[in-house]
Design a protein around this motif. Structure first.
Motif, mmCIF file in Angstrom:
data_model
loop_
_atom_site.group_PDB
_atom_site.id
_atom_site.type_symbol
_atom_site.label_atom_id
_atom_site.label_comp_id
_atom_site.label_asym_id
_atom_site.label_seq_id
_atom_site.Cartn_x
_atom_site.Cartn_y
_atom_site.Cartn_z
ATOM 1 N N LEU A 15 9.341 -17.454 9.875
ATOM 2 C CA LEU A 15 10.089 -17.650 10.638
ATOM 3 C C LEU A 15 11.472 -18.872 10.576
ATOM 4 C CD1 LEU A 15 10.943 -18.199 13.648
ATOM 5 C CD2 LEU A 15 9.551 -20.279 13.280
ATOM 6 N N LEU A 16 11.453 -19.364 9.166
ATOM 7 C CA LEU A 16 12.786 -19.631 7.716
ATOM 8 C C LEU A 16 13.571 -18.669 7.571
ATOM 9 C CD1 LEU A 16 11.136 -22.749 6.534
ATOM 10 C CD2 LEU A 16 12.304 -23.443 8.131
ATOM 11 N N TRP A 17 13.378 -17.709 6.417
ATOM 12 C CA TRP A 17 13.471 -16.692 6.609
ATOM 13 C C TRP A 17 14.309 -15.755 7.375
ATOM 14 C CZ3 TRP A 17 15.470 -15.795 2.126
ATOM 15 C CH2 TRP A 17 14.288 -16.658 0.367
ATOM 16 N N LEU A 18 13.804 -15.498 8.616
ATOM 17 C CA LEU A 18 14.816 -15.041 9.462
ATOM 18 C C LEU A 18 15.611 -16.260 10.461
ATOM 19 C CD1 LEU A 18 14.409 -12.881 11.637
ATOM 20 C CD2 LEU A 18 13.134 -13.678 13.550
ATOM 21 N N VAL A 19 15.988 -17.239 10.216
ATOM 22 C CA VAL A 19 16.413 -18.403 10.881
ATOM 23 C C VAL A 19 17.636 -18.083 9.429
ATOM 24 C CG1 VAL A 19 17.350 -21.053 10.969
ATOM 25 C CG2 VAL A 19 15.226 -19.659 11.774
ATOM 26 N N LEU A 20 16.991 -18.123 8.334
ATOM 27 C CA LEU A 20 17.979 -18.191 6.645
ATOM 28 C C LEU A 20 19.307 -17.019 7.483
ATOM 29 C CD1 LEU A 20 19.087 -19.371 4.678
ATOM 30 C CD2 LEU A 20 17.145 -18.102 3.271
ATOM 31 N N VAL A 21 18.475 -15.703 7.778
ATOM 32 C CA VAL A 21 19.124 -15.160 7.246
ATOM 33 C C VAL A 21 20.239 -14.333 8.548
ATOM 34 C CG1 VAL A 21 18.729 -12.393 7.859
ATOM 35 C CG2 VAL A 21 17.537 -13.306 5.895
ATOM 36 N N VAL A 22 19.524 -14.615 9.615
ATOM 37 C CA VAL A 22 20.537 -14.753 11.150
ATOM 38 C C VAL A 22 22.297 -16.175 10.898
ATOM 39 C CG1 VAL A 22 21.190 -14.939 13.644
ATOM 40 C CG2 VAL A 22 18.695 -14.385 12.168
ATOM 41 N N SER A 23 21.329 -17.240 10.956
ATOM 42 C CA SER A 23 22.407 -17.966 10.697
ATOM 43 C C SER A 23 23.539 -18.106 9.312
ATOM 44 C CB SER A 23 21.590 -19.313 9.818
ATOM 45 O OG SER A 23 21.395 -19.299 8.580
ATOM 46 N N ALA A 24 23.434 -16.803 8.007
ATOM 47 C CA ALA A 24 24.159 -16.347 6.719
ATOM 48 C C ALA A 24 24.661 -15.658 7.173
ATOM 49 C CB ALA A 24 23.029 -16.014 5.404
ATOM 50 N N ALA A 25 24.033 -14.571 7.927
ATOM 51 C CA ALA A 25 24.851 -13.351 8.877
ATOM 52 C C ALA A 25 26.073 -14.040 9.866
ATOM 53 C CB ALA A 25 23.609 -12.355 9.736
ATOM 54 N N VAL A 26 25.670 -14.926 10.111
ATOM 55 C CA VAL A 26 26.413 -15.190 11.486
ATOM 56 C C VAL A 26 27.627 -16.402 10.364
ATOM 57 C CG1 VAL A 26 26.776 -17.029 13.839
ATOM 58 C CG2 VAL A 26 25.202 -15.891 13.863
ATOM 59 N N ASN A 27 27.028 -17.146 9.554
ATOM 60 C CA ASN A 27 28.379 -17.571 9.068
ATOM 61 C C ASN A 27 29.098 -16.808 7.611
ATOM 62 O OD1 ASN A 27 29.999 -19.716 8.085
ATOM 63 N ND2 ASN A 27 28.228 -20.146 6.405
ATOM 64 N N ALA A 28 29.119 -15.693 8.118
ATOM 65 C CA ALA A 28 29.455 -14.176 7.205
ATOM 66 C C ALA A 28 30.492 -13.692 7.611
ATOM 67 C CB ALA A 28 28.988 -13.517 6.123
ATOM 68 N N ALA A 29 29.956 -13.441 9.231
ATOM 69 C CA ALA A 29 30.603 -12.593 10.043
ATOM 70 C C ALA A 29 31.532 -13.349 11.123
ATOM 71 C CB ALA A 29 29.388 -11.501 10.781
ATOM 72 N N GLY A 30 31.887 -14.523 10.574
ATOM 73 C CA GLY A 30 32.309 -14.942 11.659
ATOM 74 C C GLY A 30 33.277 -14.976 11.626
ATOM 75 N N PRO A 31 34.419 -14.781 10.255
ATOM 76 C CA PRO A 31 36.021 -14.118 10.546
ATOM 77 C C PRO A 31 35.930 -12.639 11.166
ATOM 78 C CG PRO A 31 35.450 -15.971 8.538
ATOM 79 C CD PRO A 31 33.652 -15.656 9.341
#
Length: 65
Positions: A15-31
């Protein structure tokens, strides 16, 4: 017949890995998709928290072995 030495695996690392991947993707794709800075900052904070919890889980598991 009980084996109390068997370490039980929980779903928390997955679950932590899933949260990490999703939040990193949101952070990277945000702009690229036009997310505001506060949303990206929260996503980055969640990613840092997930990393810290994954490290804590790893260290605790190694100490038990």
């Amino acid at each position: 017949m009980n084996n109390d030495n068997v370490s039980t695996r929980t779903s928390s690392p997955a679950l932590l890995w899933l949260v990490l991947v999703v939040s990193a993707a949101v952070n990277a794709a945000g702009p690229l998709v036009g997310l505001g800075l506060p949303v990206r900052m929260v996503a980055g904070g969640v990613a840092i928290g997930a990393i810290a919890l994954l490290i804590t889980h790893h260290v605790r598991r190694r100490r038990q072995a």
